[in-house]
Design an enzyme around this catalytic site. Sequence first.
Site, PDB file in Angstrom:
ATOM      1  N   CYS A   2       0.832  -1.202   0.000  1.00 44.41           N
ATOM      2  CA  CYS A   2       0.000   0.000   0.000  1.00 44.41           C
ATOM      3  C   CYS A   2       0.867   1.253   0.000  1.00 44.41           C
ATOM      4  O   CYS A   2       1.904   1.308   0.638  1.00 44.41           O
ATOM      5  CB  CYS A   2      -0.951   0.051   1.183  1.00 44.41           C
ATOM      6  SG  CYS A   2      -2.190  -1.240   1.215  1.00 44.41           S
ATOM      7  N   ARG A  27       6.258  -0.935  -4.027  1.00 41.10           N
ATOM      8  CA  ARG A  27       5.780  -1.457  -2.759  1.00 41.10           C
ATOM      9  C   ARG A  27       4.837  -2.651  -2.940  1.00 41.10           C
ATOM     10  O   ARG A  27       4.559  -3.383  -1.996  1.00 41.10           O
ATOM     11  CB  ARG A  27       5.060  -0.360  -1.970  1.00 41.10           C
ATOM     12  CG  ARG A  27       5.964   0.784  -1.589  1.00 41.10           C
ATOM     13  CD  ARG A  27       5.176   1.954  -1.044  1.00 41.10           C
ATOM     14  NE  ARG A  27       4.677   1.689   0.301  1.00 41.10           N
ATOM     15  CZ  ARG A  27       5.331   1.972   1.413  1.00 41.10           C
ATOM     16  NH1 ARG A  27       6.527   2.523   1.347  1.00 41.10           N
ATOM     17  NH2 ARG A  27       4.802   1.723   2.599  1.00 41.10           N
ATOM     18  N   TRP A  74      -2.864  -3.002  -1.689  1.00 40.98           N
ATOM     19  CA  TRP A  74      -2.485  -4.414  -1.675  1.00 40.98           C
ATOM     20  C   TRP A  74      -3.516  -5.116  -0.788  1.00 40.98           C
ATOM     21  O   TRP A  74      -3.605  -4.844   0.400  1.00 40.98           O
ATOM     22  CB  TRP A  74      -1.076  -4.569  -1.116  1.00 40.98           C
ATOM     23  CG  TRP A  74      -0.461  -5.918  -1.339  1.00 40.98           C
ATOM     24  CD1 TRP A  74       0.188  -6.358  -2.445  1.00 40.98           C
ATOM     25  CD2 TRP A  74      -0.405  -7.000  -0.391  1.00 40.98           C
ATOM     26  NE1 TRP A  74       0.643  -7.647  -2.265  1.00 40.98           N
ATOM     27  CE2 TRP A  74       0.289  -8.065  -1.013  1.00 40.98           C
ATOM     28  CE3 TRP A  74      -0.874  -7.184   0.900  1.00 40.98           C
ATOM     29  CZ2 TRP A  74       0.527  -9.277  -0.379  1.00 40.98           C
ATOM     30  CZ3 TRP A  74      -0.650  -8.389   1.536  1.00 40.98           C
ATOM     31  CH2 TRP A  74       0.050  -9.424   0.900  1.00 40.98           C
ATOM     32  N   ASN A 100      -3.482   2.960   4.871  1.00 41.54           N
ATOM     33  CA  ASN A 100      -2.515   1.864   4.826  1.00 41.54           C
ATOM     34  C   ASN A 100      -2.481   1.245   6.210  1.00 41.54           C
ATOM     35  O   ASN A 100      -2.353   1.953   7.206  1.00 41.54           O
ATOM     36  CB  ASN A 100      -1.126   2.388   4.435  1.00 41.54           C
ATOM     37  CG  ASN A 100      -0.102   1.270   4.362  1.00 41.54           C
ATOM     38  OD1 ASN A 100      -0.445   0.096   4.324  1.00 41.54           O
ATOM     39  ND2 ASN A 100       1.172   1.634   4.334  1.00 41.54           N
ATOM     40  N   GLY A 101      -2.615  -0.080   6.296  1.00 40.84           N
ATOM     41  CA  GLY A 101      -2.583  -0.753   7.580  1.00 40.84           C
ATOM     42  C   GLY A 101      -3.727  -1.742   7.710  1.00 40.84           C
ATOM     43  O   GLY A 101      -4.399  -2.078   6.733  1.00 40.84           O
ATOM     44  N   GLU A 480      18.712 -18.190   0.663  1.00 41.40           N
ATOM     45  CA  GLU A 480      18.421 -16.935  -0.032  1.00 41.40           C
ATOM     46  C   GLU A 480      18.274 -17.151  -1.533  1.00 41.40           C
ATOM     47  O   GLU A 480      17.395 -16.562  -2.179  1.00 41.40           O
ATOM     48  CB  GLU A 480      19.519 -15.907   0.253  1.00 41.40           C
ATOM     49  CG  GLU A 480      19.452 -14.626  -0.560  1.00 41.40           C
ATOM     50  CD  GLU A 480      18.156 -13.837  -0.369  1.00 41.40           C
ATOM     51  OE1 GLU A 480      17.895 -12.944  -1.202  1.00 41.40           O
ATOM     52  OE2 GLU A 480      17.399 -14.113   0.592  1.00 41.40           O
ATOM     53  N   LYS A 484      14.957 -16.189  -3.832  1.00 40.56           N
ATOM     54  CA  LYS A 484      14.976 -15.346  -5.034  1.00 40.56           C
ATOM     55  C   LYS A 484      14.280 -16.053  -6.196  1.00 40.56           C
ATOM     56  O   LYS A 484      13.487 -15.450  -6.915  1.00 40.56           O
ATOM     57  CB  LYS A 484      16.425 -15.016  -5.440  1.00 40.56           C
ATOM     58  CG  LYS A 484      17.117 -14.001  -4.585  1.00 40.56           C
ATOM     59  CD  LYS A 484      16.657 -12.591  -4.827  1.00 40.56           C
ATOM     60  CE  LYS A 484      15.835 -11.970  -3.763  1.00 40.56           C
ATOM     61  NZ  LYS A 484      15.827 -12.269  -2.423  1.00 40.56           N
ATOM     62  N   GLU A 487      10.318 -16.477  -5.551  1.00 38.99           N
ATOM     63  CA  GLU A 487       9.459 -15.300  -5.415  1.00 38.99           C
ATOM     64  C   GLU A 487       9.230 -14.559  -6.716  1.00 38.99           C
ATOM     65  O   GLU A 487       8.235 -13.841  -6.845  1.00 38.99           O
ATOM     66  CB  GLU A 487      10.004 -14.345  -4.339  1.00 38.99           C
ATOM     67  CG  GLU A 487      11.304 -13.638  -4.667  1.00 38.99           C
ATOM     68  CD  GLU A 487      11.780 -12.772  -3.507  1.00 38.99           C
ATOM     69  OE1 GLU A 487      10.972 -12.410  -2.637  1.00 38.99           O
ATOM     70  OE2 GLU A 487      12.986 -12.452  -3.475  1.00 38.99           O
ATOM     71  N   HIS A 503      17.894 -37.571   5.073  1.00 38.51           N
ATOM     72  CA  HIS A 503      16.973 -37.697   6.208  1.00 38.51           C
ATOM     73  C   HIS A 503      15.539 -37.362   5.810  1.00 38.51           C
ATOM     74  O   HIS A 503      14.741 -36.965   6.649  1.00 38.51           O
ATOM     75  CB  HIS A 503      17.428 -36.802   7.364  1.00 38.51           C
ATOM     76  CG  HIS A 503      18.754 -37.206   7.930  1.00 38.51           C
ATOM     77  ND1 HIS A 503      18.930 -38.369   8.647  1.00 38.51           N
ATOM     78  CD2 HIS A 503      19.970 -36.612   7.856  1.00 38.51           C
ATOM     79  CE1 HIS A 503      20.199 -38.475   9.013  1.00 38.51           C
ATOM     80  NE2 HIS A 503      20.859 -37.419   8.538  1.00 38.51           N
ATOM     81  N   LYS A 598       7.000  -4.933  -1.649  1.00 37.77           N
ATOM     82  CA  LYS A 598       8.384  -4.632  -1.302  1.00 37.77           C
ATOM     83  C   LYS A 598       8.530  -4.318   0.179  1.00 37.77           C
ATOM     84  O   LYS A 598       9.400  -4.839   0.863  1.00 37.77           O
ATOM     85  CB  LYS A 598       8.875  -3.440  -2.138  1.00 37.77           C
ATOM     86  CG  LYS A 598      10.310  -3.001  -1.830  1.00 37.77           C
ATOM     87  CD  LYS A 598      11.312  -4.070  -2.188  1.00 37.77           C
ATOM     88  CE  LYS A 598      12.742  -3.579  -2.043  1.00 37.77           C
ATOM     89  NZ  LYS A 598      13.705  -4.660  -2.302  1.00 37.77           N
TER      90      LYS A 598
END
Length: 603
Positions: A2, A27, A74, A100-101, A480, A484, A487, A503, A598
């Site tokens: 947002c 964002r 969002w 936003n929130g 990491e 990448k 996503e 295992h 983001k």
Amino acid sequence: MCGIVGIIGKENATDILIQGLEKLEYRGYDSAGIFVTGKDKQDHLVKSLGRIADLQTKIGPEVQGTVGIGHTRWATHGKPSERNAHPHTSSNHQFILVHNGVIENFEEIKQEFLQNKQLEGETDTEIAVHLIEHFAQNGLTTKEAMKKALTVIEGSYAFALIDKNNPDTIFVAKNKSPLLIGLGDQFNVICSDAMAMLAETNHFVEIADGEMVTVQADKIEIEDTKGNLVYRESYEAQLDLSDIEKGTYPYYMLKEIDEQPTVMRRIIQEYTDAIGDTMIDEKIVKKIIASDRIYVVACGTSYNAGWVGKALLEKMTNIPVEVHLSSEFGYNMPLLSEKPFFIFLSQSGETADSRQVLVQLNELGLPSLTLTNVAGSTLSREADYTLLLHAGPEIAVASTKAYTAQIAVLAVLAKAVGDSKKNQSSLKFDLAHELSVIAAVMETIIDEKMSISQLVEEYLSTTRNAFYIGRGVDYFVSMEASLKLKEISYIQAEGFAAGELKHGTIALIEEGTPVLGVITDRKTAAHTRGNLKEVESRGAHNFVISLGSLSKETDQLIIPDVHPLLTPLVSIIPTQLIAYFATLQRGYDVDKPRNLAKSVTVE
């Protein structure tokens, strides 16, 4: 997640709002909208599902004004749709609100105050604007109604409200969600991020949680929760508009991958002196030395960087380190040591999950340090100390240069503490020189883009799944690297400790499954190669990334040697490019992956 923009006092409000929203696209969002009006009270509300470009196609030449608010949404409450897009209006259309929130008690508000209200959408924001209308209809002024609503609302919010009957004011409030006021000459702006309004001003005023601000063209007034006026100096945003433009690059992510050598050199300049000694605030160093345990708290990519930081800190300082997910730590705090020291890692400095941990720690009086890319961000302001990453704005959702910057700054911090303790033989190296070598090796790897693209086409072009494996720091890099890949390319990728395959995880290996092995640690290299043989015998299509001194002729990607403690800074680079090209070859948007934001500003 947002984004909010607002402007009051300029004739071209519509253009400014759209340009600001475009700067906030990084964002993450699924819909957008603007509301503009002026002294002639000609009102225009335009909303659209999709991108800012979709919104622009709906804005005609008549949509003009001197005051306005805009929003990128969002979805949290209610699916992505035009009716759920912001701005939202009250039932009498007098009040227009962006938010936003997350309003946690929206159901209770609806039951207590709004039982007879007909709502158009499914959002918690619509509840808020109707609540303000409810109080205004009971005789309160707009300002009083909004203040009353804030006493009822629970959760996180950044609000910007316009009363169409009094369009000379924008009413602003925040709690836990970022929002700034930008100061201009006979105009003022509102934004979730300073970069949204850099074209208009570089002077901004921070808003603290619980405060309410009345914003007019020629002044702003900040009030605390008790109604007392608050005066706060503005600060100058240290950003350059050219830093947030793509230039000749097709995507921000590629630009930001290419910028990593420059970031390494900038960190050297900022944190080491002319003879290569580290320059870290002595207060930070002493606090860490006085601690008996370091707790690294972070999310996502920063969490993965934290694991590499753990290895660096423990080896260089001889202080135990724990790494925790913010979202877990805040609600399930472990038993703490007697003298803990906390390090928060966050690219934006606005990560809500991390912030709710920091609030608890501040209540306990425990020392904290934030490593962030954004000066003046919430985590920076509220922690005891801050070390900036100096990576420059990172726009692509998939973090690249912030990750390597976090590791590099953690290395500088670990070296400073270790040098002060003078008890680690591993500290006898010139960090500034080694980071210079890192920068050069990064450039070498980045120059191999075309060969990496060809390897991606061979190994990942049609696969549904892929696995990264490694041991020690190579396992942390694998975590990491897989993040990448998954996503942005949507390949179901996982990073595994290579020794754990037998295992249980090896059951996932099928004929043709890509397994990417990372080998940069001499003491575990042979073991990881053994694990690669195990999966190869089950049909895996192996792809090996190795350090030059540990490489085999059959390895697909070979990285020049660097200092053993710093290998994650270079072994991650090819995996960033692998994710980039896998996404490009599948025809997806590299910078804006689906469902992701983001800056995650809600818990």
